[in-house]
Design an enzyme around this catalytic site. Structure first.
Site: not given
Ligand code: AMP
Length: 212
Positions: A13, A88, A127, A156, A167
């Site tokens: 993404k 999400r 990654r 990360r 996740r």
């Molecule tokens: P990402 O970088 O998009 O994979 O997001 C990393 C983490 O941030 C996720 O596993 C959630 O803990 C939190 N997070 C990011 N976006 C959201 C969202 N829209 N709603 C809830 N938690 C989020």
């Protein structure tokens, strides 16, 4: 162009959104990056959310809707935006519809990147991410430093194997219902997320054009 990019963690993404943003000159809004920045700057928000992110769970909807409301009201979003990581949950999607309706706007498309779990696990296990600017470096690179900003690269916390499983479960349970939600609005376009970033980008561009 107002687009949401959906897909499990590691589906590409962020990479697709970065490329689309560059090509079309519209902002790439990654809620994950906004949150990681808050953590690294040790803001009040950052302190509150760090344990949640590190466990692979989701931040509460009301907090996320506030984050996105403030980001979408910025001037650079007037011509469009690419949302990566938001919404999400169905509650977040409904809130987004409400926010856009207030300014007489709607989404143009929701791109769903399809990648099977075993591929996601393989990608995330390798990654690297720039701890300074968030740029993602795919798997097989052996770099130490970010090409863009010179920041250090690292794994990360939530890409570690023990968190990735959580996740994926969270994605299945809380985020995948969005596919149905947006399909009913005739917004979903599906893209095979397997393949090089260039191939995926080409497909995304094609389906977006087809939607015009
Ligand atoms: P990402 O970088 O998009 O994979 O997001 C990393 C983490 O941030 C996720 O596993 C959630 O803990 C939190 N997070 C990011 N976006 C959201 C969202 N829209 N709603 C809830 N938690 C989020």
């Amino acid at each position: 162009m107002r687009i949401v990019i959906l897909g499990p963690p590691g589906s590409g993404k962020g990479t697709a959104a970065q490329q689309l943003s560059k090509k079309h000159g519209i902002p790439h809004i990654s809620t994950g990056e906004i949150l990681r920045k808050a953590i690294s700057e040790q803001t009040e928000l950052g302190k509150k959310i760090a344990p949640v992110i590190n466990s692979g769970k989701l931040i509460p909807d009301d907090l996320m809707v506030d984050v996105i409301r403030s980001r979408l009201s910025a001037d650079d979003c007037q011509e469009g935006f690419l949302l990566d990581g938001f919404p999400r949950t169905v509650t977040q999607a409904e809130a987004l519809d409400g926010l856009l309706a207030e300014i007489n706007l709607e989404l143009d498309a929701v791109v769903n990147l399809i990648v099977p779990d075993d591929e996601v696990i393989r990608r995330l296990s390798k990654r690297q991410t720039c701890i300074q600017c968030g740029t993602i470096y795919a798997a097989d690179y052996t770099k130490d430093v970010c090409d863009k900003c010179g920041g250090r690269l690292g794994i990360r916390q939530d890409d570690k194997p023990e968190v990735v499983g959580e996740r994926l479960k969270v994605y299945e349970k809380q985020t995948s219902p969005l596919v149905k939600y947006y399909r009913e609005k005739d917004l979903i376009i599906e893209v095979n997320g397997i393949g090089s970033p260039e191939e995926v980008f080409r497909q995304v561009e094609q389906v977006i054009k087809g939607k015009d």
